[in-house]
Scaffold this motif. Structure first.
Motif, PDB file in Angstrom:
ATOM      1  N   ASP A   1       5.185   7.024   0.298  1.00 14.31           N
ATOM      2  CA  ASP A   1       4.522   6.468  -0.888  1.00 14.31           C
ATOM      3  C   ASP A   1       5.513   5.700  -1.745  1.00 14.31           C
ATOM      4  O   ASP A   1       5.267   4.572  -2.160  1.00 14.31           O
ATOM      5  CB  ASP A   1       3.906   7.596  -1.730  1.00 14.31           C
ATOM      6  CG  ASP A   1       2.635   8.129  -1.098  1.00 14.31           C
ATOM      7  OD1 ASP A   1       2.136   7.472  -0.142  1.00 14.31           O
ATOM      8  OD2 ASP A   1       2.165   9.201  -1.521  1.00 14.31           O
TER       9      ASP A   1
ATOM     10  N   LYS B   1       6.697   2.413  -0.149  1.00 16.54           N
ATOM     11  CA  LYS B   1       5.666   1.458   0.277  1.00 16.54           C
ATOM     12  C   LYS B   1       5.980   0.044  -0.194  1.00 16.54           C
ATOM     13  O   LYS B   1       6.048  -0.884   0.600  1.00 16.54           O
ATOM     14  CB  LYS B   1       4.314   1.914  -0.280  1.00 16.54           C
ATOM     15  CG  LYS B   1       3.141   1.372   0.497  1.00 16.54           C
ATOM     16  CD  LYS B   1       1.879   2.107   0.072  1.00 16.54           C
ATOM     17  CE  LYS B   1       0.747   1.821   1.033  1.00 16.54           C
ATOM     18  NZ  LYS B   1      -0.421   2.658   0.713  1.00 16.54           N
ATOM     19  N   GLU B   2       6.214  -0.096  -1.482  1.00 13.57           N
ATOM     20  CA  GLU B   2       6.430  -1.452  -1.995  1.00 13.57           C
ATOM     21  C   GLU B   2       7.806  -1.991  -1.626  1.00 13.57           C
ATOM     22  O   GLU B   2       8.065  -3.181  -1.759  1.00 13.57           O
ATOM     23  CB  GLU B   2       6.215  -1.488  -3.511  1.00 13.57           C
ATOM     24  CG  GLU B   2       7.144  -0.600  -4.277  1.00 13.57           C
ATOM     25  CD  GLU B   2       6.648  -0.401  -5.707  1.00 13.57           C
ATOM     26  OE1 GLU B   2       7.478  -0.476  -6.614  1.00 13.57           O
ATOM     27  OE2 GLU B   2       5.432  -0.199  -5.892  1.00 13.57           O
ATOM     28  N   LEU B   3       8.693  -1.101  -1.138  1.00 14.26           N
ATOM     29  CA  LEU B   3      10.005  -1.567  -0.671  1.00 14.26           C
ATOM     30  C   LEU B   3       9.960  -1.934   0.807  1.00 14.26           C
ATOM     31  O   LEU B   3      10.969  -2.301   1.410  1.00 14.26           O
ATOM     32  CB  LEU B   3      11.051  -0.475  -0.913  1.00 14.26           C
ATOM     33  CG  LEU B   3      11.292  -0.142  -2.397  1.00 14.26           C
ATOM     34  CD1 LEU B   3      11.986   1.208  -2.545  1.00 14.26           C
ATOM     35  CD2 LEU B   3      12.118  -1.235  -3.066  1.00 14.26           C
ATOM     36  N   GLY B   4       8.792  -1.770   1.403  1.00 18.54           N
ATOM     37  CA  GLY B   4       8.641  -2.150   2.805  1.00 18.54           C
ATOM     38  C   GLY B   4       9.096  -1.074   3.784  1.00 18.54           C
ATOM     39  O   GLY B   4       9.492  -1.369   4.904  1.00 18.54           O
TER      40      GLY B   4
ATOM     41  N   LYS C   1      15.233  -3.934   5.354  1.00 20.98           N
ATOM     42  CA  LYS C   1      14.511  -3.275   4.257  1.00 20.98           C
ATOM     43  C   LYS C   1      14.927  -1.806   4.234  1.00 20.98           C
ATOM     44  O   LYS C   1      16.020  -1.469   3.837  1.00 20.98           O
ATOM     45  CB  LYS C   1      12.996  -3.436   4.459  1.00 20.98           C
ATOM     46  CG  LYS C   1      12.557  -4.911   4.406  1.00 20.98           C
ATOM     47  CD  LYS C   1      11.047  -5.084   4.582  1.00 20.98           C
ATOM     48  CE  LYS C   1      10.633  -4.896   6.029  1.00 20.98           C
ATOM     49  NZ  LYS C   1       9.214  -5.173   6.287  1.00 20.98           N
TER      50      LYS C   1
ATOM     51  N   LYS D   1      13.250   5.725  -6.684  1.00 24.73           N
ATOM     52  CA  LYS D   1      11.814   5.682  -6.971  1.00 24.73           C
ATOM     53  C   LYS D   1      11.204   7.088  -6.928  1.00 24.73           C
ATOM     54  O   LYS D   1      10.356   7.456  -7.749  1.00 24.73           O
ATOM     55  CB  LYS D   1      11.146   4.776  -5.934  1.00 24.73           C
ATOM     56  CG  LYS D   1       9.664   4.590  -6.091  1.00 24.73           C
ATOM     57  CD  LYS D   1       9.358   3.366  -6.925  1.00 24.73           C
ATOM     58  CE  LYS D   1       7.884   3.302  -7.336  1.00 24.73           C
ATOM     59  NZ  LYS D   1       6.988   3.236  -6.205  1.00 24.73           N
TER      60      LYS D   1
END
Lengths: 417, 200, 117, 1003
Positions: free
Chosen positions: D839, D842-845, D662, D781
């Protein structure tokens, strides 16, 4: 043959209030010529003379000392004896010396108080821990009795150590050589002196060598404060003063003379029964039989022949030890002193022939020569007697500096990410 | 984009109590490191053009012009002080104007922590960590001196007679702060060479 | 604890404000002729040091001052500094004349050259 | 000895009889007065026994009056506040003081160790060198433990010292050592010039012996003059008075250490938090030594019994504390000064007779004594003392110097003796830094001669004893040194009046009658129990040098450092050998003058202040997250972030896999950063790196290796070219300061013609590695104002811009082998950007990873770490980086040394990879491979493991090693005998274990 020291001779002499003890060594006048002359009656020089006489049956030899025997670094050091080095060459000589220390008192008939009370080298950073683990592997395969011990074992052996895991340099373990220890420094010099004297060696104190006389490429004698002395073999063992003396024979040395200091506390009842070395913070400590804490540290960073050091280096050592052994905070420093140590470029000693025939040199022991005295004397005597390096002395030859064959024991100090 | 989050080196420390002097962190200080040769006329002239003042040539001195100060650090190095807001722009202007000379300009506003010590006895407090002769006439306001302070490197700036700024590298800020807390404790106050009560 | 004086910025202070850099005037052979450096020359450069008992010449750095290197002449017995001088300079003439042993040999040519010019 | 109190009805200038003080001695509750010392208070209670001696455990009492005391060593306080070995004569009494005697068991009066005294005949000086040798192992296991237990004085405190200490540095024009009449006069005249003067005295009061020395100044007692001077000096703005402060040592360039006992005398100060001790580090332009003189004891049989004191000490007991040393006393002297003691005793109503070794005694004081009705026996010596725990009688024998011993003797009952063998100038500080001394026949002592440093001795320290001379000498010296002139102006001196004293006659040793050396103990060094017979034995056995005698017998090596024994020992040796004292020589005086606490040396540098810890801008976040920290130089770096339900092994593996699969985030702020700029910058880098940098394109990065001049690797890192003449160098974390200084050194001392500036900027930046296949997504991001595409921002290139609004420098470099960006932002914004990255990721692990994961990741890739794969003796060729050692460049640092025969010789150890036969076996760090496994050592070693890990990526162990001729041995299997007899076998492989083509970082 000298009368032997023993509990019986002590009792016998007590009957006559000790009026009949004979001299420990003679005080001869120098002869005009010797088969070999050792310059410098420190531990290494005295041991060399002793082994020349004992192992190589050389009878007509002298040892010249500008002051009093044992008055240099032999009588000024912190007396640590260990052999747990990393490099093969170092292990060989220091282990030979350590094993010889074990029987010194008996062979010399002089109690040198070799006390194998154990030497602990603390690991206070991960990097130091790694470095000592490597040394432990190397030492084990070389046959040394050494091992890594845990922080709990350290605390058990040294109850006064600061075992707070959150302190600045927490104890992560230690590298332990149970058969390392200390000896009484003066007694080592005196024991060898008495032994050499008994074998016929002339120990001549208050005789300063001012020059080495050459004819062509060969040594022919020495100029001294008590006249010329002829000889074809000269072993120079003068520690901090080696550069200036060798220069008189035209030999330039890879040596710098620095001041190393040590100190003792007031005597107290026993609190520490081994030697502890804390290399990360540059301090080491043991307790003498008299009860004094014996403390040493690093050298001052500039050339110094004054035998008086600078306060900051001791200050640094004391501060480190107060943090490592908090109870010493309320104890007091009794005495501090300095010695002139001869440092080589790789911080390893020199035991070597030279380009001058008949001239041999044993020096560069830096901050750790005391532990090597019996081994150094033994292999240096052999080198002089046979005019070729003893196999254990060979790696310590002067030629290593041109070849890049350094014996670097400071590898643990390399930096890490 | 949300507001940028900016944090000074000692933002997490509380105001000290029980000290014999005042101690606080100065947070709004922009700093620019300037390298160039004092004997390079072109460089000196270009620097003056931007700063409005000659960079000081005398060792351990400083000069100021408006809210800009120039502190001598070495024969070829100065530290320019200004507000943080101004530092980025000033550094950029210096880089441009000095572009044609042999020089190196770096905005180092975040590299050091600045500790302000103030009050009677401030010199004695500093003497517990520094071996400089701080009571001598050499340390008048405006004096700048790099020094060894406790176990670290520091830069000392005499702001006023009893006001000193101590600059330390950012990572040592907590150590320096703690060292001053320990040595400036009121019960440890020392007054040197003043009138003393007569010992018994 | 020695008092050291920096000839570059004039700072004076304890030895701990400075950094001792060992023997002065050591010549790095590779700088001058990188191709022809004998093993012995390289050894001398790296390891062989003048180690006089008495007047010595060495390098120091003004560690907590201007950061510059300089030279010093110091007596290794009394610890007295006899002179401080620039890092690219030779010592004052009278000190070159007072030097003994290996230093005297080293300065002999320098003194001759100075006398000529 | 009766226990009747010895406090006299009157007198005692130091004590305040209205203030009672309660204290305990060996558990017994006693009373004293404010102003008492422990010595005076205990003696006032009728006790003379204070301790036991070191070797023979003989009973001992107070001998001296200050820091020279060698017998009455006392432990004070308990538990963690216990302090051993204090001199009773220096302990100021306070309410609640707890004092204990030392070196005795079970009690002071009945000490089992005193058996040693009974067998003392068998244990003369140096006896241990002659015995305890058989059998060999008994030394360690039997003899030494017994000796150790018996030796030592007091016991150590328990636990951590609760009190505070500190250091302070001060410069002054003149440091005056000693605040007696000489010191005060010197300080006054020095201060009058406007000089900054420090005046230090080891006692609580200034004035030295002025109060007991007799004589007057301007018609008034000396004490009146002292009081006046002390108050005017205290009021002066340029003088600093330091009472209770001992100048303990003198070092090069007039650097002195002053030990101030700031709060020992007053527990209230300690409670408020005042430092207990303060160490003053003084740099003085001039030192005036006014350290006075120390009275000499005399060696006679049993001269160590409690109740035998120095004459000055006995006098001080009466005059200062109103304490009588006994009921009936003998003053035994070879000089006039001790007659003052006789007069004082007589005036206090105490019985006294004088025994004077001189043939004629006729000074003014002698006459006064005779006139007062004191019996004076000339040509007489005390030849023996009777009594054990105290004195009951003495034997007095006729004596004539130079003639044989006379055996007629008479016995006189008495309970104390005040002895005086003359005075020795206190030369210790004079000699600490090499001051020369000369022997003075009049004094029969050494006095200062010359000094290389600006040090001047005055008064008794200079061998000047007459009051008028002292004042004149000191006052002149004060002005001269302050003004640095050779001649002083005429100073107005007080008129001094004093009884004139006749010369003394040397008396080192009053031998017992009969066969003096058969069993009699004439002590020279009281504390170490060294007798005249011991010194004579050392001579007989050839320990002739005074240093040999000292070391063989230990005379002068006790905690008083020979203050009262040194010269007496030389005198005895002189008598024994027929050599003069200067011919015998002196032993070296070593600092400190009196022992001082280790705590005062450490000062505040304990615990968190011992040595600094460096913190990155993200430190607090790491700590809050529960990170384990790893010390790297002075830095603390996050090692791993172990979460709930995880062990370290687990968290490290999790962090590694996050980077591989990741994305991970590493705090790399500690990496060294150095800006290098100038027209010669590129050429300079070519000199310091092994590889070429002048060819690097602007905006590009290159990995570089640095050697030292010995040809060994010393640092590595990535350097980026910011502009044509401008570079940013990265170094290892531990190497940042060292390399910056190293670059400056080369520029300033070797390549001085280069125009290059070097500015270290490490701490300006917070720097993070964002690494893993999703690294670019995190940056995207966050929002970057620069091209993030692989082509627009390829591997090994550089961008400056904004990321998430934060100003950044971004280096696309990889130490993990994954797609990786190192992002630097100004340090104060570091925490903000760090949070923003987390932050955004986060959703990318995204997961933060620590240094251990970093190390495993790089090992999987076969990247070296300086300090792991290298140990200071490793060349770039050894680690297989031949390609980075330029063949084109004529010269760079270390190049020539690579040509030395050993460095290019055969059998160098070379870096290889290792795969264990058993994938779950992880080779221990530092394990050695052997040529051949044997049953027992020694075994020939051929190389060692440099890094070894479990690789979660490869799901097996991996290791790197330096092995002799390793690269020629690919595929060979090596044996590593590890602890416990186990042998791990591992195959030599390429050190790159993962993604050999380097594809993953290049996408």
């Amino acid at each position: 043959m000298k009368s032997r020291y023993s509990i019986f001779s002590l009792a016998r002499n007590a009957m006559n209030y000790h009026k009949d003890w004979e001299r420990a060594w003679r005080s001869p006048a120098p002869k005009a010529e010797y088969d070999a002359v050792i310059v410098g009656a420190g531990g290494h020089g005295l041991a060399t003379a002793y082994y020349l006489a004992k192992n190589h049956k050389m009878a007509n030899i002298a040892i010249l000392e500008k002051g009093w025997l044992g008055g240099g670094n032999t009588g000024r050091n912190t007396t640590i004896i260990r052999s747990n080095y990393l490099q093969d060459a170092s292990i060989a000589i220091y282990e030979l010396a350590r094993s010889l220390y074990e029987g010194r008192s008996q062979e010399l008939n002089y109690n040198v108080m070799f006390s194998p009370r154990g030497v602990l080298m603390l690991c206070q950073t991960e990097h130091e821990l790694r470095a000592f683990k490597r040394t432990a592997h190397a030492n084990r395969l070389a046959g040394l009795d050494c091992r890594m011990i845990s922080p709990a074992e350290v605390k058990e052996i040294v109850p006064i150590i600061n075992d707070d895991p959150n302190c600045r340099y927490p104890i992560l373990g230690a590298y332990y050589q149970p058969r390392g220890g200390t000896a009484r420094h003066d007694a080592v010099a005196w024991g060898y002196a008495r032994g050499a004297d008994a074998l016929g060696v002339d120990i001549i104190q208050n005789c300063e060598v001012t020059g080495i006389t050459r004819e062509g490429g060969k040594v022919v004698g020495l100029e001294t404060s008590r006249g010329l002395i002829k000889t074809k073999k000269v072993g120079v063992v003068t520690a901090g003063n080696v550069s200036t003396l060798m220069q008189t024979a035209g030999v330039r040395m890879p040596i710098e003379s620095l001041c190393l200091q040590a100190l003792v506390s007031e005597p107290i009842k026993p609190v520490i029964d081994c030697v502890v070395m804390a290399n990360t913070v540059h301090g080491y400590i043991s307790q003498s039989d008299k009860g004094e804490l014996v403390i040493g540290g690093g050298t001052d960073p500039y050339n110094n022949y004054s035998q008086r050091g600078s306060f900051p280096s001791l200050e640094h050592t004391v501060t480190a030890l107060v943090e490592t052994f908090p109870i010493i905070s309320r104890l007091r420093m009794l005495r501090m002193w300095g010695g002139i140590v001869d440092m080589t470029g790789d911080r390893s000693p020199i035991i070597s022939k030279t380009d001058v025939e008949g001239l041999y040199v044993n020096c560069g022991w830096g901050t750790g020569g005391f532990k090597a005295i019996p081994g150094s004397g033994c292999v240096f005597a052999d080198t002089i007697a046979h005019d070729r390096p003893h196999p254990i002395a060979e790696p310590f030859g002067l030629s290593r500096f041109a070849e890049g064959r350094l014996i670097d024991e400071s590898v643990a100090a390399a930096v890490a990410h | 984009m949300s507001e940028l989050y900016v944090e000074s080196p000692l933002a997490h420390r509380e105001a000290p109590q029980g000290l014999s002097i005042e101690l606080r962190e100065i947070t709004d200080r922009g700093m620019i490191d300037v390298r160039g040769s004092a004997s390079d006329k072109k460089f000196m002239a270009a620097a003056k053009k931007v700063l409005g003042i000659d960079l000081p040539k005398a060792s351990r001195t400083s000069v100021s012009w408006g809210d800009v100060k120039a502190l001598w650090l070495s024969i070829d190095q100065w530290l320019i002080l200004c507000s943080r807001a101004k530092a980025v722009e000033l550094a950029a202007t210096l880089k441009t104007e000095l572009g044609g000379t042999h020089s190196l300009i770096v905005d180092v506003s975040d590299m050091r922590a600045v500790l302000r010590l103030e009050g009677e006895g401030v010199r004695e407090v500093l003497l517990k960590g520094s071996s400089l002769d701080l009571l001598s006439d050499d340390y008048t306001p405006g004096t700048v001196r790099r020094m060894r302070y406790a176990e670290i490197a520091a830069l000392l700036h005499v702001v006023e007679d009893t006001v000193f700024d101590v600059y330390v590298f950012r990572s040592y800020a907590d150590y320096a702060w703690d060292f001053i807390l320990a040595t400036a404790r009121a019960p440890a106050k020392v007054t040197l060479f003043g009138a003393q009560s007569t010992p018994i | 604890m020695l008092v050291v004086h920096c000839p570059v910025c004039g700072a004076e202070g304890d030895e701990t404000d400075f950094h001792g850099g060992g023997q002065a005037h050591v010549r790095r052979p590779a700088t001058h002729d990188p191709v022809n450096v004998s093993d012995e020359a390289q050894r001398d450069y790296l390891f062989i040091r003048h180690n006089p008992k008495g007047l010595h010449f060495e390098r120091w750095r003004c560690d907590r001052g201007c950061g510059k290197w300089f030279h010093a002449a110091r007596d290794t017995v009394t610890m007295e500094f006899k002179a401080f001088y620039g890092i690219t300079e030779l010592p004052p003439r009278e000190l070159m004349e007072q030097a003994t042993g290996e230093w005297a040999t080293y300065f002999k040519d320098k003194l001759k050259a100075e006398a000529k010019s | 000895m009766s226990n009747k109190p010895y406090r006299l009805a009157q007198g005692g200038s130091r004590i305040d009889r209205t203030k009672k003080v309660h204290f305990s001695f060996d558990g017994k509750q006693l009373n004293g007065f404010a102003g008492d010392t422990l010595a005076s208070a205990v003696m006032a209670n009728g006790t003379k026994l204070f301790g036991r001696s070191f070797k023979y455990h003989r009973p001992r009492g107070v001998v001296g009056l200050g820091s020279e005391e060698m017998n009455a060593l006392i432990g004070v306080g308990d538990g963690s506040r216990h302090e051993p070995n204090l001199r009773a004569t220096q302990i100021e009494l306070f309410d609640g003081l707890q004092a204990v005697s030392q070196n005795r068991w079970p009690s002071l009066a009945f000490d089992v160790g005193s058996l040693n005294s009974k067998v003392s005949r068998f244990i003369p000086g140096g006896f241990y060198y002659k015995t305890f040798m058989w059998p060999q192992r008994f030394w360690k296991h039997v003899y030494e433990p017994l000796i150790r237990k018996a030796a030592g004085l007091g016991h150590a405190p328990e636990g951590r010292d609760p009190d505070a200490y500190e250091n302070i540095h001060v410069h002054c024009d003149v440091l005056v050592v000693g605040g007696g009449v000489a010191g005060l006069a010197a300080a006054e005249s020095a201060a009058a010039t406007g000089a900054r003067v420090i005046l230090a005295d080891e006692n609580p009061q200034f004035g030295g012996l002025a109060d007991i020395a007799g004589g007057s100044l301007d018609g008034k007692p000396q004490t009146a003059w002292v009081a006046e001077k002390v108050s005017s000096l205290a009021a002066a703005e340029n003088v600093h008075l330091l009472p209770r402060t001992t100048v303990v040592g003198h070092w090069h360039h007039n650097y002195l250490m002053l030990f101030e006992r700031a709060a020992d005398h007053d527990p209230a100060l300690l409670r408020e938090g005042a430092p207990r001790h303060r160490l003053w580090k003084v740099r003085a332009k001039q030192v005036i030594l006014a350290s006075g003189a120390i009275e000499r004891p005399i060696a006679f049989a049993n001269n160590d019994r409690p109740g035998i004191m120095l004459a000055s000490a006995a006098r001080a007991m009466v005059e200062r504390y109103g304490v009588s040393p006994g009921v009936e006393g003998i003053v035994f002297t070879n000089n006039d000064d001790a007659y003052q003691t006789a007069l004082v005793l007589k005036a206090a109503g105490i019985g006294v007779r004088v025994v004077d070794s001189r043939g004629r005694a006729e000074g003014a004081l002698v006459e006064k004594a005779r006139a007062a009705g004191i019996e004076v026996a000339v040509s007489s010596v005390v030849s023996a003392v009777e009594g054990n725990l105290g004195v009951t009688a003495v034997r007095v024998a006729a004596y004539r110097k130079g003639q044989g011993r006379v055996i007629t003797e008479r016995k006189i009952s008495c309970d104390f003796i005040a002895m005086s063998g003359g005075f020795n100038p206190a030369l210790h500080l004079w000699c600490h830094n090499g001051g020369k001394i000369k022997f003075d026949d009049g004094l029969q002592s050494f006095r200062p001669d010359r000094h290389q440093d600006p040090v001047t001795a005055v008064g008794a320290a200079n061998g000047t004893f007459a009051l008028a001379d002292i004042i004149a000498e000191a006052s002149t010296a004060g002005e001269m040194v302050a003004k640095r002139k050779t001649k002083a102006a005429k100073v107005k001196l007080p008129k001094a009046e004093q009884d004139v004293q006749k010369p003394l006659e040397a008396l080192w040793f009053a031998p017992a009658t009969g066969k003096y050396n058969e069993g009699n103990k004439h002590f020279i060094d009281f504390q170490n129990d060294v007798t005249v017979a011991d010194l004579e034995l050392a001579q007989r056995e050839g320990y002739e040098s005074v240093e040999h005698t000292k070391r063989y017998t230990t005379f002068g090596m006790a905690t008083d450092q020979g203050k009262t024994s040194n010269l007496n020992g030389l005198g005895v040796l002189s008598d024994a050998t027929g050599k003069s004292i200067p011919e015998i020589g002196v032993t070296t005086f070593r600092p400190p003058y009196t022992p001082f606490s280790f705590g005062s040396i450490a000062g505040v540098l304990t615990k968190n202040l011992f040595l600094p810890i460096r913190r990155t801008p993200i430190y607090q976040w790491h700590a809050d997250k529960g990170a384990t920290f790893e010390p790297v130089g002075q830095w603390r770096r996050a090692y791993t972030y172990t979460g709930p339900g995880e062990d370290k092994h687990g968290s490290i593996n999790r962090e590694i896999l996050a980077v591989r699969h990741k994305v991970g985030l590493l705090d790399a702020s500690t990496l060294g950063k150095i800006e290098i700029k100038g027209p010669d910058a590129a050429e300079f880098l070519d000199r310091v790196y092994t590889n070429m940098f002048s060819t690097l394109k602007v905006g590009k990065c290159r990995y570089g290796l640095m050697m030292n001049e010995l040809g060994f690797l010393t640092d590595d890192g990535v350097t980026v070219r910011l502009g044509e003449d401008h570079f940013l160098m990265h170094t290892t974390s531990g190497g940042a300061d060292r390399i910056a200084a190293w670059l400056e050194e080369w520029l300033q001392t070797e390549w001085t013609h280069y125009k290059v500036f070097v500015t270290p900027v490490t701490e300006q930046w917070a720097q993070f590695a964002i690494a893993g296949p999703r690294a670019r997504n995190v940056l995207a991001k966050l929002g970057a104002d620069f091209d993030l595409s692989h082509d627009g921002f390829p591997h090994m290139s550089f961008k400056e811009g904004k990321l998430g609004g934060y100003p950044v420098r971004v280096y696309r470099i990889s130490f993990s082998g994954e797609q990786s960006y190192e992002v630097a932002t100004p340090a104060s914004m570091g925490r903000g950007l760090w949070n923003a990255i987390l932050d955004a990721g986060k959703e990318l692990g995204i997961e933060p990873y620590g240094t251990e994961a970093l190390h495993v990741l790089r090992a999987e890739k076969g990247f070296i770490v300086i300090g792991d794969e290298t140990d200071g003796t490793t060349t770039p060729i050894d680690v297989g980086l031949d390609g980075l050692v330029s063949k084109k460049k004529a010269d760079f640092i270390g190049k020539r040394s690579l040509e030395q025969s050993y460095l290019k010789g055969p059998d160098r150890k070379q870096l290889v990879g290792l795969l264990t036969e058993e994938p779950t076996d992880v080779l221990p760090d530092g394990a050695y491979a052997v040529k051949q496994v044997k049953d027992k050592p020694p075994m020939e070693m051929i190389g060692q493991v440099t890094s070894s890990y479990h690789s979660p990526t490869l799901e097996r162990s991996i290791a790197m090693a330096l092995i002799q001729n390793g690269r020629a041995r690919m595929g060979e299997t090596l044996s590593f005998p590890i602890e416990g007899g186990k042998v791990i076998r591992a195959k030599i492989v390429d050190p790159v274990f993962y993604d050999k083509e380097g594809a993953r970082q290049n996408v």
